[in-house]
Design an enzyme around this catalytic site. Structure first.
Site, PDB file in Angstrom:
ATOM      1  CG  ASN A 165      39.425  43.907  40.427  1.00 15.50           C
ATOM      2  OD1 ASN A 165      39.089  42.733  40.356  1.00 15.50           O
ATOM      3  ND2 ASN A 165      40.676  44.295  40.273  1.00 15.50           N
ATOM      4  CD  GLU A 189      45.866  38.773  39.408  1.00 16.00           C
ATOM      5  OE1 GLU A 189      46.336  39.384  40.417  1.00 16.00           O
ATOM      6  OE2 GLU A 189      44.969  39.212  38.691  1.00 16.00           O
ATOM      7  CB  CYS A 218      45.774  42.756  40.016  1.00 12.76           C
ATOM      8  SG  CYS A 218      44.357  42.043  40.795  1.00 12.76           S
TER       9      CYS A 218
HETATM   10  O1  G3P Z   1      42.767  43.287  38.939  1.00 15.73           O
HETATM   11  C1  G3P Z   1      42.564  42.269  38.056  1.00 15.73           C
HETATM   12  C2  G3P Z   1      43.607  42.215  37.002  1.00 15.73           C
HETATM   13  O2  G3P Z   1      43.491  41.018  36.355  1.00 15.73           O
HETATM   14  C3  G3P Z   1      43.668  43.431  36.103  1.00 15.73           C
HETATM   15  O3  G3P Z   1      43.126  43.296  34.859  1.00 15.73           O
HETATM   16  O4  G3P Z   1      42.492  44.060  32.610  1.00 15.73           O
HETATM   17  O5  G3P Z   1      42.728  45.736  34.420  1.00 15.73           O
HETATM   18  O6  G3P Z   1      44.734  44.650  33.502  1.00 15.73           O
HETATM   19  P1  G3P Z   1      43.273  44.495  33.795  1.00 15.73           P
END
Ligand code: G3P
Length: 496
Positions: A169, A264, A298
């Site tokens: 992603n 993560e 996430c």
């Molecule tokens: O899904 C990866 C996670 O690290 C989300 O990142 O920048 O969308 O909060 P962000």
């Protein structure tokens, strides 16, 4: 265009090469792995299917390159990182194009990912110069029974070879969030990109190549997880693993040796909404937090836990915002684009059908064409439904109505995940109590969960991960402390 211009040397025919020993190479396997475009569901790109022997070679060169890199002055490491950041940002267009085609990231978000990555690399260079340029000095007479006869000097030294495995992603951003801290700290880096996202990663790696990093310091190995996945993560040459992804990370952490791990592994981020919340703000954050990049983050809002008395009003506000979301191809910069694969779409559909069968209220009609799933808000979700607990990684958001704040906190804490969560209320005292009670790595007050800005600490508890990320924490995690103790024959005091 991807694979052309300055990126011409990274492709051979229609197969992208892998990167090792400072060169772009074809695998001796003679095989390629196809990357399916989520929108067309046809092969978009091909990458090398590297062999275990090629992994061994990469590990050897990474080990050798690290030794001299660790002796490269810190300011020079930072200079090269700044150079790579500038090249990355300059060539954002072809990298963004690959993100659009490989992972169906909406056009503007794809560009943002590359620019954000360049900024991350630059910030990391600056932060590294600051924090790695310092150590500590301790004296012995602060501990009972000791005189001032020992001086202890500590500094941070590299771990060796860091293996970076980013997810589909954010293949570029979550790759550089591992690469830059590893390199500034004096480590070498082996990158295993996700299959979907690999071509964007290869372009990003070429920017580091053009910046002039030493041969073998950075490598990028592509191929099938079944062939080289375990081989890489269990390789004796690896001194640290930084992984972002799904529950594969749990398997990796069980198999990895005695090395530092940064993991993560997703979340089921809860959004707790109290009666006094600003419901327009909440609705805007639920839609942004739940549906941006079609929920494939996430940190997406993955369950709304709203007080019953305001639930009807909130659901109406969210519904009217969902109706305005555009649905279609990433090239048109639609809000909702196809999810990454057919199997992912099937999984999401399974959660939706389970909720339907168990009586959830569908705020929109469920609609799917290929991998494209229209945004869906499910109201009156109950804990016996899978969607109450599982991570759809798609544009489907459950709403659970709660009778008390405690009920909301209980649901949040009953999850096996603990990445982030959020609480909406105008009462900061209540917000603090709820934040303290939520078993998550971060709680956002009056905003949707998010990882950035990229220098903030980012961590999950329980099945959401190991360790803490964010630029500073990643640099620290990719180093270890080395002490030198000077033993004096007699106590010595400053100024005699
Ligand atoms: O899904 C990866 C996670 O690290 C989300 O990142 O920048 O969308 O909060 P962000």
């Amino acid at each position: 265009m991807a694979g052309s211009g300055i990126f011409g040397e990274i492709i051979d025919g229609d197969v992208f090469k892998y990167y090792a020993d400072g060169e772009w190479k074809k695998s001796s396997s003679g095989k390629a792995v196809s990357i399916i475009n989520p929108t067309t569901r046809k092969t978009q790109y091909k990458v090398q299917a590297c062999t275990q022997e090629e992994v061994n070679k990469v590990m050897e060169t990474a080990k050798a390159a690290q030794k001299s890199w660790a002796k490269t002055p810190l300011w020079k490491r930072a200079e090269l990182l700044h150079k790579a950041a500038a090249i990355l940002k300059e060539h954002r267009a072809p990298i963004a194009e690959a993100l659009i085609k490989e992972i169906a990231k909406p056009a503007k978000d794809a560009v943002t990912e590359v620019v954000r990555s360049g900024d991350l690399v630059s910030y990391c260079a600056e932060e590294g110069v600051r924090i790695l340029g310092q150590g500590t000095f301790l004296v012995s007479d602060s501990f009972p029974g000791n005189e001032r006869t020992k001086y202890c000097l500590t500094s941070k030294i590299p771990l060796g070879v860091v293996l970076a495995i980013p997810p589909f992603n954010y293949p570029v951003n979550l790759a550089v969030s591992k690469i830059a801290p590893a390199l500034i700290a004096g480590n070498s880096l082996v990158l295993k990109p996700p299959t979907q996202g690999a071509v964007a990663c290869l372009h990003m790696v070429h920017c580091f190549h053009l910046a002039g990093f030493p041969k073998g310091l950075i490598s990028c190995i592509t191929g099938k997880g079944s062939e080289i996945g375990d081989f890489l993560t269990m390789h004796p040459g690896v001194n640290c693993i930084s992984f972002t992804g799904g529950d594969t990370g749990i398997a990796i952490s069980k198999k990895a040796g005695m090395i530092p791990l940064q993991m993560e592994l997703g979340g089921k981020d809860a959004c707790i909404v109290l009666e006094d919340a600003d419901l327009d703000l909440v609705a805007a954050n639920i839609v942004k937090g739940g549906f941006s990049y079609s929920g494939q983050r996430c940190t997406a809002v993955k369950v709304v836990l709203v007080m019953e008395s305001i639930a009807d009003t909130l659901v109406e506000k969210v519904k009217s915002k969902v109706a305005k979301l555009t649905v279609g191809p990433p090239e048109d910069d639609c809000d909702i684009t196809p999810v990454v694969s057919e199997s992912s779409a099937n999984f999401i559909e399974g959660l939706v059908m389970d909720a339907k069968q168990k009586g959830a209220t569908f705020c929109q009609e469920y609609k799917r064409e290929g991998n494209l799933i229209w945004p869906l808000l499910l109201d009156h979700v109950r804990p016996d439904m899978r969607i109450a607990w599982e991570e759809p990684f798609g544009p489907v958001l459950p709403v659970i109505r709660i009778g008390s704040v405690e009920e909301g906190i209980h649901h949040c804490n009953a999850s096996n995940f603990g990445l982030q969560g959020c609480v909406f209320t105008k009462d900061i005292n209540k917000a603090m109590l709820i934040s303290d009670a939520m078993e998550t790595g971060t709680v956002q007050i009056n905003s949707a969960p998010a990882r950035g800005p990229d220098h903030f600490p980012f961590q999950g508890i329980k099945d959401s991960g190991i360790g803490s990320q964010g630029i500073t924490n990643s640099i620290n995690m990719m180093t270890k402390v080395k002490s030198t103790v000077i033993n004096l024959p007699t106590p010595s005091y400053t100024m005699g």
